[in-house]
Design a protein around this motif. Structure first.
Motif, short mmCIF file in Angstrom:
data_model
loop_
_atom_site.label_atom_id
_atom_site.label_comp_id
_atom_site.label_asym_id
_atom_site.label_seq_id
_atom_site.Cartn_x
_atom_site.Cartn_y
_atom_site.Cartn_z
N ARG B 87 0.79 -1.24 0.00
CA ARG B 87 0.00 0.00 0.00
C ARG B 87 0.82 1.27 0.00
O ARG B 87 0.55 2.19 -0.76
CB ARG B 87 -0.98 0.04 1.17
N VAL B 95 -6.60 10.23 5.71
CA VAL B 95 -7.12 9.46 4.58
C VAL B 95 -7.43 10.39 3.40
O VAL B 95 -7.02 10.13 2.27
CB VAL B 95 -8.39 8.69 5.02
N PRO B 131 -4.14 6.84 8.29
CA PRO B 131 -4.27 5.53 7.66
C PRO B 131 -3.96 4.36 8.60
O PRO B 131 -4.54 3.29 8.45
CB PRO B 131 -3.30 5.58 6.49
N ASN B 132 -3.06 4.58 9.58
CA ASN B 132 -2.71 3.46 10.46
C ASN B 132 -3.87 3.04 11.37
O ASN B 132 -3.84 1.97 11.96
CB ASN B 132 -1.50 3.83 11.32
N GLN B 139 -7.20 0.21 4.17
CA GLN B 139 -5.96 0.85 3.68
C GLN B 139 -5.77 0.56 2.19
O GLN B 139 -5.32 1.43 1.43
CB GLN B 139 -4.76 0.35 4.48
#
Lengths: 288, 232
Positions: B87, B95, B131-132, B139
């Motif tokens: 990714r 995001v 995102p984490n 993701q």
């Protein structure tokens, strides 16, 4: 009362140390490069300020901050485009350390050649001695202005990095310089702008330091040392940490001088040493 | 019309040669699967296409234009977009900021933030998160959305089913129909042979940097494929 005054003045000057450090922190954070010529560029900015105020004696020295910052931005852009971008992609950090060390040596000697080795300062006129009485404390006008300007610049930098398209590109490039290329971003150009920004911030600090005390072409090492201490004390890569680190060092230095007028910056350095031993990750750990 | 044409591509990592005279093509509107075991050279091949690997020989033409000597930032502007393996989202960006990075090259087209949120509604709910904080599947959706935001003519997807629950993979594969209907061609790199051959029009099988089999995904038999895959 005099001790309280000293602490307040130390905090006010600390903003300046924060500015010295934040430019260095920005470069470390975005491109993992330690710019050893940071101090020489700070001194060069001050020389440019001295020359400009010599050429334009009717202009108030503080009004020169903006033109000098713009010149420093251009110098940073050129430094990055012509030299640092050649080594920034190498996996070993020594290439960039050697390169910026070499730049520092060359600049120092060129400045001795061009401006001479005599101590200089930028005249700040009446402002240097003007003071305000706040609640029984005597506080210098120049230090208050310096802190206000530092806070304004820190806030502006933070807003640029978090709220603008440019800031988004800078953060993304810091995260992964290969992946941004897949989005059409040339990392080298981002670095050029970031180095320009770093040196523009440093030049403001350099000018203001030169109003406070004199400097020579050899002052760059001291400036770099302070910048390093600020960055390490604040925690690598955090901007408000750099500000807080600067304030801590500023207070320590002025208190030390009050305690022992011959100490110079000794107590600030001792505090730094203690800080590194006790909190190796910086006093203020936060994410950028 | 042939969108992508690769002829006798060789790629190197220092002294190590990873690709040996690889040739392939992708027609406009086509979905092509690239299958092969670990180390077959699939990811290396994609890195060559997007310009992240410079040490290569051979010809790569995209929409008739040679791109093998172009830098990655120029190739992306021509409409070649990669969903990288693992990714590789930007962890310091939200995001939505990740998605906006894809729109930087300002290629005209139908993909916008709103269309991406239509395609993956869960991303709209999580647009302000980092995102984490998202699941692996989400993701992947960000990575695909980021690539789509550049309105690619060719979307390259590297191992997007790796490490995901089958339900999530189904969901992501269903999005390909929408992506194709917007006019993009797709190259899928997969280890899951069955999934690849149902989703693709044609497939190429790679083994140790060479094409060992190519053809229509529906006509290739499973035993033929396993011989090409394992080199037995």
């Amino acid at each position: 009362m005099i001790w309280v005054e000293t602490v307040v003045n130390g905090m006010l000057y600390g903003g300046l140390y924060g500015l010295l450090g934040v430019g260095l922190a920005l470069i470390v954070g975005v491109m993992r490069v330690v710019n050893l010529s940071h101090g020489e560029f700070i001194v060069l900015s001050a020389f440019i300020g001295v020359s400009l105020s010599g050429m334009l004696p009717w202009v108030y020295p503080l009004a020169l901050l903006l033109p000098v910052a713009i010149i420093a931005f251009g110098l940073g852009f050129l430094l990055q485009a012509a030299l640092v971008n050649r080594v920034v992609t190498r996996p070993d950090p020594f290439a960039s350390i050697l390169l910026t060390f070499g730049v520092a040596v060359v600049m120092r000697n060129l400045m001795v050649e061009g401006f001479g080795a005599d101590p200089r300062n930028i005249p700040s006129g009446r402002l240097a001695h003007a003071s305000l009485a706040i609640g029984g404390l005597s506080v210098g006008v120049l230090p208050v202005f310096i802190l206000a300007l530092s806070v304004a610049l820190f806030t502006a930098l933070q807003l640029v990095l978090t709220r603008t398209r440019f800031g988004r590109i800078v953060r993304a490039t810091a995260d992964n310089r290969d992946v941004v290329r897949l989005m059409g971003v040339n990392p080298g150009r981002v670095y050029n702008a970031v180095m320009g920004l770093s040196l523009a911030l440093a030049s403001v600090a350099g000018m203001l330091l030169a109003m406070r005390s004199s400097f020579t072409p050899y002052s760059g090492v001291e400036r770099l040392l302070v910048a390093f201490e600020v960055v390490v004390l604040g925690g690598l890569g955090t901007f408000w940490g750099a500000m807080a680190g600067g304030i801590v060092l500023g207070v320590a230095e002025l208190l030390g001088l009050r305690f022992d007028p011959n100490a110079g910056p000794l107590y600030a350095h001792l505090l730094f040493l203690a800080g590194v031993l006790l909190r190796p990750n910086g006093l203020f750990r936060a994410r950028t | 019309m042939t969108l992508l044409e690769v002829e006798r591509l060789e790629a190197f990592y220092g002294d190590f040669q990873a690709l040996f005279g690889l040739s392939m093509r992708v027609e406009a509107g086509e979905t092509v699967a690239l299958i092969g075991a670990n180390g077959a050279g699939k990811s290396t091949f994609l890195r060559c296409l997007v310009g992240l690997l410079d040490d290569k020989r051979g010809a790569i033409r995209f929409a008739g234009q040679p791109i093998d000597r172009e830098p990655a930032e120029r190739i992306s502007r021509l409409g070649l977009s990669l969903v990288p393996e693992g990714r590789l989202l930007f962890p310091s960006l939200t995001v939505e900021e990740n998605l906006l990075m894809g729109a930087l090259n300002e290629r005209p087209g139908s993909w916008t933030l709103r269309r991406v949120y239509d395609l993956f509604p869960v991303l709209a709910e999580r647009r302000r998160q980092m995102p984490n904080a998202l699941s692996g599947g989400q993701q992947h959706m960000v990575a695909i959305g980021r690539a789509l935001m550049s309105n690619p003519r060719l979307l390259l997807c590297d191992e997007i089913s790796l490490g995901l629950a089958p339900v999530v993979v189904d969901q992501i594969y269903q999005s390909f129909a929408r992506i194709r209907s917007e006019g993009a061609s797709i190259v899928l790199v997969e280890q899951d042979v069955k999934r690849a051959s149902t989703a693709a029009d044609r497939l190429y099988c790679l083994l140790k940097g060479r094409v060992t089999l190519e053809g229509s995904a529906r006509r290739i038999g499973l035993d033929q494929l396993s011989r090409a895959y394992f080199g037995a």
